[in-house]
Design a protein around this motif. Structure first.
Motif, short mmCIF file in Angstrom:
data_model
loop_
_atom_site.label_atom_id
_atom_site.label_comp_id
_atom_site.label_asym_id
_atom_site.label_seq_id
_atom_site.Cartn_x
_atom_site.Cartn_y
_atom_site.Cartn_z
N PHE A 29 0.77 -1.36 -0.21
CA PHE A 29 -0.18 -0.05 -0.03
C PHE A 29 0.79 1.22 -0.07
N SER A 30 2.06 1.52 0.17
CA SER A 30 2.72 2.49 -0.04
C SER A 30 2.97 3.43 -0.97
N ARG A 31 2.64 3.14 -2.49
CA ARG A 31 2.77 3.57 -3.08
C ARG A 31 0.50 4.04 -3.78
N SER A 32 0.22 3.84 -2.79
CA SER A 32 -1.44 3.57 -3.11
C SER A 32 -1.96 4.85 -2.59
N THR A 33 -3.09 5.65 -3.30
CA THR A 33 -3.88 6.69 -2.57
C THR A 33 -4.96 5.62 -1.39
N MET A 34 -4.97 6.42 -0.20
CA MET A 34 -5.48 5.74 0.78
C MET A 34 -6.96 6.11 0.96
N ALA A 35 -8.23 5.74 1.38
CA ALA A 35 -9.01 6.09 1.99
C ALA A 35 -10.23 5.60 2.97
N TRP A 36 -10.51 6.50 3.42
CA TRP A 36 -11.82 6.24 4.14
C TRP A 36 -13.17 5.90 3.57
N TRP A 37 -13.64 5.12 4.40
CA TRP A 37 -15.15 4.98 3.75
C TRP A 37 -15.92 4.83 4.79
N ARG A 38 -17.57 4.47 4.79
CA ARG A 38 -18.19 4.68 5.57
C ARG A 38 -19.77 3.57 5.60
N GLN A 39 -20.02 3.18 5.77
CA GLN A 39 -21.60 2.63 5.83
C GLN A 39 -22.22 2.17 6.91
N ALA A 40 -23.13 2.98 7.21
CA ALA A 40 -24.56 3.63 7.95
C ALA A 40 -25.05 2.53 7.89
N PRO A 41 -26.36 1.81 8.65
CA PRO A 41 -27.22 0.76 8.29
C PRO A 41 -28.39 1.50 7.22
N GLY A 42 -28.40 0.47 6.41
CA GLY A 42 -29.64 0.79 4.84
C GLY A 42 -29.05 1.68 4.30
N LYS A 43 -28.35 2.22 4.35
CA LYS A 43 -27.08 3.41 3.19
C LYS A 43 -26.21 3.02 2.73
N ASP A 44 -25.89 3.14 1.13
CA ASP A 44 -24.65 2.96 0.62
C ASP A 44 -23.52 3.17 1.30
N ARG A 45 -22.25 2.33 0.95
CA ARG A 45 -21.25 2.91 1.33
C ARG A 45 -20.96 3.76 0.60
#
Length: 118
Positions: A29-45
Motif C-alpha cells: 500500500f505504500s504507493r497507493s492513494t488510501m481512503a476511508w469509507w463508511r456505511q450506515a445501516p440501510g445506506k450505500d457505502r
C-alpha cells in the motif's frame, strides 16, 4: 491474502472525538492513494476522506471537512492510515472501512463500528 485491518471504533457522545486506524502491509500500500469509507445501516457505502501516497495530498467529503483529519505512516513494514474524528455527530454513526482509492474488492475488511449517541 492481503488484509486491511481497521480498529479504534466505539460508542461516544455527540461532540466527542475518536481516532481510527487501519493497517496493512507497506509493500502493498505504500504507493497507493488510501481512503476511508463508511456505511450506515440501510445506506450505500460512501467516501469519507483520502490521502495520497505522498502523505500530503488529502481530500474530504463535504460533510466531514473541517471535523475529520486523515493521515498515514510507515513503520516496521506496515502502512497505517488514521482518521481523527472530532465533533462527532449522530449522522457519523456507521461502519468505517479503509481501502485504496479507487477501492478494490479484495481489500475490503470488516471495518470498525462507530456509534455516536445524541
Amino acid at each position: 491474502q492481503v488484509q486491511l485491518v481497521a480498529s479504534g471504533g466505539g460508542l461516544v457522545q455527540a461532540g466527542e472525538s475518536l481516532t481510527l486506524s487501519c493497517a496493512g502491509p507497506e509493500r502493498t500500500f505504500s504507493r497507493s492513494t488510501m481512503a476511508w469509507w463508511r456505511q450506515a445501516p440501510g445506506k450505500d457505502r460512501e467516501f469519507v476522506a483520502r490521502i495520497g501516497w505522498d502523505m500530503e495530498s488529502t481530500f474530504y467529503a463535504w460533510d466531514v471537512k473541517g471535523r475529520f483529519t486523515i493521515s498515514r505512516s510507515r513503520s516496521n513494514a506496515k502502512e497505517t492510515i488514521y482518521l481523527q474524528m472530532n465533533t462527532l455527530k449522530s449522522e457519523d454513526t456507521a461502519v468505517y472501512l479503509c481501502n485504496t482509492d479507487p477501492p478494490l474488492n479484495e481489500y475490503w475488511g470488516q471495518g470498525t463500528q462507530v456509534t455516536v449517541s445524541s
